[in-house]
Design a protein around this motif. Structure first.
Motif, PDB file in Angstrom:
ATOM      1  N   ALA A  13      14.007  30.026 -39.603  1.00  0.00           N
ATOM      2  CA  ALA A  13      13.494  28.662 -39.476  1.00  0.00           C
ATOM      3  C   ALA A  13      11.995  28.674 -39.170  1.00  0.00           C
ATOM      4  N   TYR A  14      11.556  29.588 -38.324  1.00  0.00           N
ATOM      5  CA  TYR A  14      10.134  29.713 -37.991  1.00  0.00           C
ATOM      6  C   TYR A  14       9.333  30.078 -39.236  1.00  0.00           C
ATOM      7  N   ASP A  15       9.817  31.055 -40.009  1.00  0.00           N
ATOM      8  CA  ASP A  15       9.107  31.453 -41.233  1.00  0.00           C
ATOM      9  C   ASP A  15       9.064  30.319 -42.250  1.00  0.00           C
ATOM     10  N   SER A  16      10.177  29.601 -42.395  1.00  0.00           N
ATOM     11  CA  SER A  16      10.206  28.482 -43.341  1.00  0.00           C
ATOM     12  C   SER A  16       9.209  27.407 -42.936  1.00  0.00           C
ATOM     13  N   SER A  17       9.150  27.106 -41.646  1.00  0.00           N
ATOM     14  CA  SER A  17       8.212  26.098 -41.151  1.00  0.00           C
ATOM     15  C   SER A  17       6.776  26.543 -41.375  1.00  0.00           C
ATOM     16  N   LYS A  18       6.504  27.813 -41.131  1.00  0.00           N
ATOM     17  CA  LYS A  18       5.151  28.351 -41.318  1.00  0.00           C
ATOM     18  C   LYS A  18       4.748  28.280 -42.794  1.00  0.00           C
ATOM     19  N   ASN A  19       5.659  28.656 -43.694  1.00  0.00           N
ATOM     20  CA  ASN A  19       5.371  28.596 -45.128  1.00  0.00           C
ATOM     21  C   ASN A  19       5.120  27.161 -45.579  1.00  0.00           C
ATOM     22  N   TYR A  20       5.919  26.217 -45.069  1.00  0.00           N
ATOM     23  CA  TYR A  20       5.751  24.815 -45.434  1.00  0.00           C
ATOM     24  C   TYR A  20       4.385  24.312 -44.979  1.00  0.00           C
ATOM     25  N   LYS A  21       3.991  24.618 -43.745  1.00  0.00           N
ATOM     26  CA  LYS A  21       2.699  24.172 -43.228  1.00  0.00           C
ATOM     27  C   LYS A  21       1.549  24.765 -44.031  1.00  0.00           C
ATOM     28  N   GLU A  22       1.658  26.017 -44.424  1.00  0.00           N
ATOM     29  CA  GLU A  22       0.610  26.638 -45.231  1.00  0.00           C
ATOM     30  C   GLU A  22       0.483  25.958 -46.589  1.00  0.00           C
ATOM     31  N   LYS A  23       1.618  25.633 -47.216  1.00  0.00           N
ATOM     32  CA  LYS A  23       1.586  24.960 -48.523  1.00  0.00           C
ATOM     33  C   LYS A  23       0.970  23.570 -48.416  1.00  0.00           C
ATOM     34  N   VAL A  24       1.337  22.820 -47.367  1.00  0.00           N
ATOM     35  CA  VAL A  24       0.797  21.470 -47.188  1.00  0.00           C
ATOM     36  C   VAL A  24      -0.699  21.534 -46.898  1.00  0.00           C
TER      37      VAL A  24
END
Length: 142
Positions: A37-48
Motif C-alpha cells: 500500500a505504501y509503494d502504491s501510494s508513493k507511485n501514485y503521488k509521483e505520477k500525479v
C-alpha cells in the motif's frame, strides 16, 4: 472430565506451536500488505506530481520587460468586469528563487522599487498603455 478436555483440544486442533506459526504468518502478511500500500501510494503521488509539473509553464523575466501584477487583495464585492491584473511595471532586477524587483515607470520617483513573487506576474504583450483619470465636478443643486 479430563478426557473431554483432551477431546476438545484434539477437535479444535489446538497446538501452541501451530497457532504461534499461524500468527507469525499473519503478521508477515499484514506487513507485506502495508508495504505494498505504501509503494502504491508513493507511485501514485509521483505520477500525479509529474502530470501537474508537466502542465506548469515556467515564466522567465528579464530586466527591462514590461509586466502586469496580479491584485491578490481580498475584496468583498469586486466588480464583475474588473480585471485582477493591474499596472504596467518594468522589471528592474531578477533575484533567485523567482523573486522579481519592479519599478513603476509612471511614478514620480523612478528609483522607487519593490520586490514581488514572480508567480504574481505575467508578461504584458500589448502596446502603450494610457493612464486615464476622470474628474467629476459636483455642483450644489441650490
Amino acid at each position: 472430565m479430563e478426557h473431554r478436555a483432551l477431546w476438545a483440544l484434539k477437535f479444535l486442533s489446538f497446538d501452541p506451536c501451530d497457532t504461534a506459526e499461524k500468527k507469525r504468518r499473519q503478521i508477515i502478511e499484514l506487513e507485506e500488505m502495508q508495504l505494498h500500500a505504501y509503494d502504491s501510494s508513493k507511485n501514485y503521488k509521483e505520477k500525479v506530481k509529474f502530470y501537474h509539473d508537466r502542465k506548469l509553464v515556467k515564466e522567465v523575466f528579464n530586466p527591462g520587460q514590461r509586466v502586469l501584477l496580479f491584485n491578490s487583495r481580498l475584496k468583498l464585492f469586486p466588480g464583475k468586469l474588473k480585471s485582477k491584473w493591474f499596472g504596467l511595471f518594468m522589471v528592474k532586477n531578477v533575484l533567485p528563487h523567482g523573486v522579481v524587483e519592479l519599478t513603476d515607470p509612471a511614478s514620480k520617483d523612478p528609483q522607487r522599487s519593490w520586490v514581488v513573487s514572480g508567480q504574481r506576474l505575467k508578461h504584458y504583450l500589448g502596446g502603450e498603455v494610457e493612464r486615464l483619470s476622470t474628474v467629476m465636478e459636483l455642483v450644489d443643486p441650490n
